[in-house]
Design a protein around this motif. Structure first.
Motif, PDB file in Angstrom:
ATOM      1  N   CYS A   1      24.107  24.369  -9.711  1.00 19.01           N
ATOM      2  CA  CYS A   1      24.838  23.825  -8.561  1.00 19.01           C
ATOM      3  C   CYS A   1      25.734  22.673  -8.996  1.00 19.01           C
ATOM      4  CB  CYS A   1      23.870  23.362  -7.481  1.00 19.01           C
ATOM      5  SG  CYS A   1      23.040  24.699  -6.625  1.00 19.01           S
TER       6      CYS A   1
ATOM      7  N   PHE B   1      29.751  22.613  -8.796  1.00 20.95           N
ATOM      8  CA  PHE B   1      30.549  21.582  -8.121  1.00 20.95           C
ATOM      9  C   PHE B   1      31.580  20.982  -9.073  1.00 20.95           C
ATOM     10  CE2 PHE B   1      26.894  21.261  -5.071  1.00 20.95           C
ATOM     11  CZ  PHE B   1      27.618  21.574  -3.932  1.00 20.95           C
TER      12      PHE B   1
ATOM     13  N   HIS C   1      22.347  29.579  -4.982  1.00 16.12           N
ATOM     14  CA  HIS C   1      22.363  29.610  -3.513  1.00 16.12           C
ATOM     15  C   HIS C   1      21.403  30.681  -3.008  1.00 16.12           C
ATOM     16  CE1 HIS C   1      23.827  30.994   0.458  1.00 16.12           C
ATOM     17  NE2 HIS C   1      23.679  29.701   0.688  1.00 16.12           N
TER      18      HIS C   1
ATOM     19  N   GLU D   1      19.067  21.366   4.079  1.00 10.29           N
ATOM     20  CA  GLU D   1      20.293  20.579   3.934  1.00 10.29           C
ATOM     21  C   GLU D   1      21.020  20.878   2.619  1.00 10.29           C
ATOM     22  OE1 GLU D   1      21.495  15.882   3.558  1.00 10.29           O
ATOM     23  OE2 GLU D   1      19.724  16.410   4.741  1.00 10.29           O
ATOM     24  N   ASP D   2      20.286  20.948   1.523  1.00 13.63           N
ATOM     25  CA  ASP D   2      20.913  21.232   0.226  1.00 13.63           C
ATOM     26  C   ASP D   2      21.450  22.659   0.165  1.00 13.63           C
ATOM     27  OD1 ASP D   2      20.408  18.658  -0.733  1.00 13.63           O
ATOM     28  OD2 ASP D   2      18.467  19.232  -1.572  1.00 13.63           O
ATOM     29  N   THR D   3      20.702  23.588   0.740  1.00 19.83           N
ATOM     30  CA  THR D   3      21.147  24.981   0.779  1.00 19.83           C
ATOM     31  C   THR D   3      22.450  25.091   1.554  1.00 19.83           C
ATOM     32  OG1 THR D   3      18.837  25.728   0.723  1.00 19.83           O
ATOM     33  CG2 THR D   3      20.485  27.342   1.405  1.00 19.83           C
ATOM     34  N   MET D   4      22.522  24.398   2.673  1.00 17.55           N
ATOM     35  CA  MET D   4      23.740  24.446   3.492  1.00 17.55           C
ATOM     36  C   MET D   4      24.920  23.790   2.766  1.00 17.55           C
ATOM     37  SD  MET D   4      22.344  24.090   7.444  1.00 17.55           S
ATOM     38  CE  MET D   4      22.246  22.346   7.389  1.00 17.55           C
ATOM     39  N   GLU D   5      24.657  22.735   1.997  1.00 18.44           N
ATOM     40  CA  GLU D   5      25.726  22.084   1.240  1.00 18.44           C
ATOM     41  C   GLU D   5      26.308  23.044   0.212  1.00 18.44           C
ATOM     42  OE1 GLU D   5      26.495  18.191  -1.620  1.00 18.44           O
ATOM     43  OE2 GLU D   5      24.453  18.659  -0.976  1.00 18.44           O
ATOM     44  N   VAL D   6      25.452  23.761  -0.489  1.00 17.86           N
ATOM     45  CA  VAL D   6      25.919  24.732  -1.476  1.00 17.86           C
ATOM     46  C   VAL D   6      26.634  25.884  -0.771  1.00 17.86           C
ATOM     47  CG1 VAL D   6      25.209  26.338  -3.295  1.00 17.86           C
ATOM     48  CG2 VAL D   6      24.161  24.078  -3.163  1.00 17.86           C
TER      49      VAL D   6
ATOM     50  N   GLU E   1      28.334  25.769   1.995  1.00 18.89           N
ATOM     51  CA  GLU E   1      29.669  25.282   2.385  1.00 18.89           C
ATOM     52  C   GLU E   1      30.615  25.267   1.207  1.00 18.89           C
ATOM     53  OE1 GLU E   1      30.014  21.580   4.504  1.00 18.89           O
ATOM     54  OE2 GLU E   1      28.325  22.096   5.791  1.00 18.89           O
ATOM     55  N   ALA E   2      30.145  24.747   0.080  1.00 19.43           N
ATOM     56  CA  ALA E   2      30.988  24.697  -1.121  1.00 19.43           C
ATOM     57  C   ALA E   2      31.376  26.104  -1.557  1.00 19.43           C
ATOM     58  CB  ALA E   2      30.267  23.963  -2.248  1.00 19.43           C
TER      59      ALA E   2
END
Length: 92
Positions: free
Chosen positions: A31, A35, A54, A66-71, A73-74
């Protein structure tokens, strides 16, 4: 930075070989690299780095984490940008 990214791309494979696909480091490292690849404009590599962790995060932590959703989104932004770029190239 590009040379450094090329050198660390093998690290997640080594971590998975020693630990498991679902260990924190095996998920976190790709991840982070994804990024960084995205920030360098290397979107195809970013997508390749972000997709497998992901998928693992969805199973291990759940899609609402929260971290899963951040990845997610990216990854979505990378895919949209790649689709837009592909669409623009085919129109010319």
């Amino acid at each position: 930075m590009t040379v450094a990214l090329q050198k660390v791309e093998a690290v997640p494979r080594q971590v998975r070989a020693v630990n498991s696909d679902a260990c924190h480091e095996a998920i976190e490292l790709p991840c982070t690299i994804g990024f960084l690849e995205r920030s360098e404009g290397r979107l195809v590599k970013a997508r390749r780095m972000l997709e497998p962790p992901h998928d693992d995060m969805c199973v291990v932590y759940g899609p609402d984490d929260e971290d899963t959703m951040e990845v997610a989104e990216a990854l979505a932004r990378v895919c949209i940008t790649l689709d837009d770029t592909h669409r623009e190239a085919s129109e010319t």
